[in-house]
Design an enzyme around this catalytic site. Sequence first.
Site, PDB file in Angstrom:
ATOM      1  N   SER A   1     -19.412  -3.384 -26.645  1.00 58.99           N
ATOM      2  CA  SER A   1     -20.047  -4.551 -27.250  1.00 58.99           C
ATOM      3  C   SER A   1     -20.418  -5.552 -26.169  1.00 58.99           C
ATOM      4  O   SER A   1     -19.837  -5.561 -25.083  1.00 58.99           O
ATOM      5  CB  SER A   1     -19.088  -5.201 -28.256  1.00 58.99           C
ATOM      6  OG  SER A   1     -19.577  -6.443 -28.711  1.00 58.99           O
TER       7      SER A   1
ATOM      8  N   HIS B   1       0.874  -1.184   0.000  1.00 55.98           N
ATOM      9  CA  HIS B   1       0.000   0.000   0.000  1.00 55.98           C
ATOM     10  C   HIS B   1       0.901   1.221   0.000  1.00 55.98           C
ATOM     11  O   HIS B   1       1.554   1.530   0.995  1.00 55.98           O
ATOM     12  CB  HIS B   1      -0.919   0.012   1.216  1.00 55.98           C
ATOM     13  CG  HIS B   1      -1.756   1.263   1.299  1.00 55.98           C
ATOM     14  ND1 HIS B   1      -2.393   1.793   0.203  1.00 55.98           N
ATOM     15  CD2 HIS B   1      -2.031   2.104   2.341  1.00 55.98           C
ATOM     16  CE1 HIS B   1      -3.043   2.885   0.563  1.00 55.98           C
ATOM     17  NE2 HIS B   1      -2.827   3.098   1.848  1.00 55.98           N
TER      18      HIS B   1
ATOM     19  N   HIS C   1       1.827   5.336  -0.599  1.00 58.15           N
ATOM     20  CA  HIS C   1       1.358   6.715  -0.590  1.00 58.15           C
ATOM     21  C   HIS C   1       2.207   7.566  -1.528  1.00 58.15           C
ATOM     22  O   HIS C   1       2.347   8.769  -1.312  1.00 58.15           O
ATOM     23  CB  HIS C   1       1.425   7.286   0.828  1.00 58.15           C
ATOM     24  CG  HIS C   1       0.339   6.802   1.725  1.00 58.15           C
ATOM     25  ND1 HIS C   1       0.103   7.316   2.977  1.00 58.15           N
ATOM     26  CD2 HIS C   1      -0.599   5.824   1.560  1.00 58.15           C
ATOM     27  CE1 HIS C   1      -0.913   6.686   3.554  1.00 58.15           C
ATOM     28  NE2 HIS C   1      -1.358   5.772   2.707  1.00 58.15           N
TER      29      HIS C   1
ATOM     30  N   GLU D   1       6.403   1.340 -22.718  1.00 60.59           N
ATOM     31  CA  GLU D   1       7.235   0.148 -22.539  1.00 60.59           C
ATOM     32  C   GLU D   1       7.041  -0.497 -21.177  1.00 60.59           C
ATOM     33  O   GLU D   1       7.006  -1.727 -21.051  1.00 60.59           O
ATOM     34  CB  GLU D   1       8.710   0.519 -22.733  1.00 60.59           C
ATOM     35  CG  GLU D   1       9.679  -0.650 -22.606  1.00 60.59           C
ATOM     36  CD  GLU D   1       9.554  -1.673 -23.720  1.00 60.59           C
ATOM     37  OE1 GLU D   1      10.109  -2.778 -23.573  1.00 60.59           O
ATOM     38  OE2 GLU D   1       8.907  -1.367 -24.749  1.00 60.59           O
TER      39      GLU D   1
ATOM     40  N   HIS E   1      -5.247   9.603  -2.285  1.00 60.77           N
ATOM     41  CA  HIS E   1      -4.706   8.792  -1.192  1.00 60.77           C
ATOM     42  C   HIS E   1      -3.460   8.016  -1.628  1.00 60.77           C
ATOM     43  O   HIS E   1      -2.353   8.302  -1.167  1.00 60.77           O
ATOM     44  CB  HIS E   1      -5.808   7.833  -0.701  1.00 60.77           C
ATOM     45  CG  HIS E   1      -5.439   6.999   0.478  1.00 60.77           C
ATOM     46  ND1 HIS E   1      -6.350   6.604   1.439  1.00 60.77           N
ATOM     47  CD2 HIS E   1      -4.264   6.440   0.854  1.00 60.77           C
ATOM     48  CE1 HIS E   1      -5.730   5.864   2.350  1.00 60.77           C
ATOM     49  NE2 HIS E   1      -4.469   5.748   2.003  1.00 60.77           N
TER      50      HIS E   1
ATOM     51  N   ASP F   1     -20.232   0.285 -31.635  1.00 60.84           N
ATOM     52  CA  ASP F   1     -20.661  -1.099 -31.486  1.00 60.84           C
ATOM     53  C   ASP F   1     -19.828  -1.942 -32.460  1.00 60.84           C
ATOM     54  O   ASP F   1     -19.176  -1.404 -33.361  1.00 60.84           O
ATOM     55  CB  ASP F   1     -22.151  -1.209 -31.801  1.00 60.84           C
ATOM     56  CG  ASP F   1     -22.710  -2.594 -31.547  1.00 60.84           C
ATOM     57  OD1 ASP F   1     -22.072  -3.357 -30.798  1.00 60.84           O
ATOM     58  OD2 ASP F   1     -23.761  -2.909 -32.128  1.00 60.84           O
TER      59      ASP F   1
ATOM     60  N   ASP G   1     -26.161  -0.376 -34.495  1.00 64.97           N
ATOM     61  CA  ASP G   1     -27.205  -0.828 -35.413  1.00 64.97           C
ATOM     62  C   ASP G   1     -28.508  -1.123 -34.682  1.00 64.97           C
ATOM     63  O   ASP G   1     -29.518  -1.428 -35.317  1.00 64.97           O
ATOM     64  CB  ASP G   1     -26.749  -2.094 -36.145  1.00 64.97           C
ATOM     65  CG  ASP G   1     -26.649  -3.287 -35.201  1.00 64.97           C
ATOM     66  OD1 ASP G   1     -25.988  -3.141 -34.143  1.00 64.97           O
ATOM     67  OD2 ASP G   1     -27.222  -4.350 -35.497  1.00 64.97           O
TER      68      ASP G   1
ATOM     69  N   GLU H   1     -20.897  -5.634 -33.726  1.00 63.08           N
ATOM     70  CA  GLU H   1     -21.782  -6.403 -34.613  1.00 63.08           C
ATOM     71  C   GLU H   1     -22.765  -5.480 -35.321  1.00 63.08           C
ATOM     72  O   GLU H   1     -23.548  -4.774 -34.683  1.00 63.08           O
ATOM     73  CB  GLU H   1     -22.546  -7.449 -33.801  1.00 63.08           C
ATOM     74  CG  GLU H   1     -23.423  -8.364 -34.618  1.00 63.08           C
ATOM     75  CD  GLU H   1     -24.135  -9.404 -33.763  1.00 63.08           C
ATOM     76  OE1 GLU H   1     -24.947 -10.166 -34.318  1.00 63.08           O
ATOM     77  OE2 GLU H   1     -23.888  -9.445 -32.540  1.00 63.08           O
TER      78      GLU H   1
ATOM     79  N   LYS I   1     -26.489  -3.159 -22.608  1.00 64.00           N
ATOM     80  CA  LYS I   1     -26.419  -2.141 -23.644  1.00 64.00           C
ATOM     81  C   LYS I   1     -27.755  -1.434 -23.888  1.00 64.00           C
ATOM     82  O   LYS I   1     -27.773  -0.365 -24.504  1.00 64.00           O
ATOM     83  CB  LYS I   1     -25.925  -2.763 -24.951  1.00 64.00           C
ATOM     84  CG  LYS I   1     -24.498  -3.288 -24.861  1.00 64.00           C
ATOM     85  CD  LYS I   1     -23.998  -3.757 -26.198  1.00 64.00           C
ATOM     86  CE  LYS I   1     -23.790  -2.595 -27.146  1.00 64.00           C
ATOM     87  NZ  LYS I   1     -23.376  -3.015 -28.485  1.00 64.00           N
TER      88      LYS I   1
END
Length: 564
Positions: free
Chosen positions: A461, A169, A171, A194, A244, A326, A521, A328, A495
């Site tokens: 999607s 943890h 800081h 990288e 934090h 989207d 669509d 499809e 969706k």
Amino acid sequence: MIVGKKVESSCSSSGSMAMNMNGCGSGVTGVQVQQNGEDGRVSVSSLLNEEVYLELESKAVSDTKALAVELCRHFYSLGWLSGTGGSFTLRVHHYHDAVSTPSHLIVMSPSGVQKERMVPEDMYVLSSDGFVLTTPVLKSCTHAAPKCTDCAPLFMKVYEMCNAGAVIHSHGMESCLITMINPFSKEFRITHMEMIKGICGHGYHEELVVPIIENSAHEGELLESLTEAIRAYPKTTAVLVRNHGVFIWGDSWVSAKTQAECYHYLFDAAIKLHQLGLDWSTPSHGPIRNVSGFWGCSGNFSRALRTGALSLDDMIEPSQHCVLLDIEGTTTPASFVSDVLFPYAHDNVGKHLAATYDSEEAQNDINLLRSQVQIDLEQGVIGAVPIPLDYVGKELVIASLVANVTAMIRADRKVTSLKQLQGHIWRTGFQSNEFVAIVFDDVAKALARWHASGTKVYIYSSVIREAQQLLLANSNYGDLKKYLCGFFDTTVGKKKETRSYVEILKTVGIDRPADMLFVTDDFREAVAAAAAGLEVILSLRPGNEPLPENHGFRAIESLLEIQH
């Protein structure tokens, strides 16, 4: 000192000789303290057997304590554990003939102490189920009882959910500032750097996504939001806490340390790119565009770029010129999904599960399907059949899974459990070159044009994010994933629900919903997105379902019709 107190989020470990009514602290050697009776008095029962006691006194434990102290001093020198803040924990490992095996014991740093001045005796030792087994002795110079880190419940949750070997943890300043640049964003996203290769499961071209949770006055109060973040982002090895710091973990202390160094580098790089007016979240890291208006407007900056120390005056708001696509019926023919991807998943589900059954990924897929099928059975969904328990044999389990998946595919279900399994099956197909994803002829040119103009493009999607990336990275026009800034699936919401688009706006950091254009669509998706305030265009492609008459939306046959 050996005690027997379980870490809880509502209280902190104490080295005092008295046991308070919250169960915090004990000075009784080798006991578990239990409340007994209405008068609140406590009784003690034997907790530590001789085997556990000997392990606590073993060289493995003493070596792990010494290693924890050494690493805390190093993290302090990096600015991660300054001002007594931050904390660190790692599992004890036993080494036999150069082979490492994890112990059920966990070493954890204390709270409120100078991390650079700690000694091994200052460390706590906990069991894997959260009982404090040993505590430091009271030091005359501090005049305060020793106290285990307030992060202990959060650390234990990471151990439980992520099978971690160590957790940091931090800081570190960069981990704090990066959450403040966009105070409404729920994610930190960066790509084409990288050092992303140093994060488990990621490569240079991958988009690294780190969830951001809101801070609280006490670290123990972060437990619920941390748990939700890990559950929502199963691939992540870090969670940022706004204003934090950050929690980072790995399967060993080496992995946790390496990833922590990479995360801090990436946070720092993003801040410096922002100072220079460059967008860290796009593949090209081109200039941030502060667009006045929406489609067809210029991308001039509202203030001159200046170098030097980061200040509010220097912070240029990220571009809010975004496109959400989207797949499809918009970028990809519906027939490719229905005639290629779905049949491939249908035909290979049994083979895939048999080959990967014992893997962690497959077991996760199976557990998700079990949960969904149980819901389906309770709701009387047609085609749902019970999935037997593992002890009956994997052949019967797989047969029942195949039956359920077949029914789900036939009904074109959009449930996450199905989409996740399908994505893993499709991955095999892409990797073995059994098929190439088909996109419409205008898609590659449109994506390249948007990329060159600095327009951010995202995908939303019902296909899981991993499968979206595979599809666009293996298209008939080559790797198109390089043009995209992020991917959303149904883990953000369904969706056809307005709140899903609200969540996407918050995640991307869009203040004005109309600054995001959604192309789909599906009329019902269009209605939901428009209700959230997004600009919406309907996609008219060969093979798409017919749209309602007088639907009220602009419609296009090619993405190149969208002018900038």
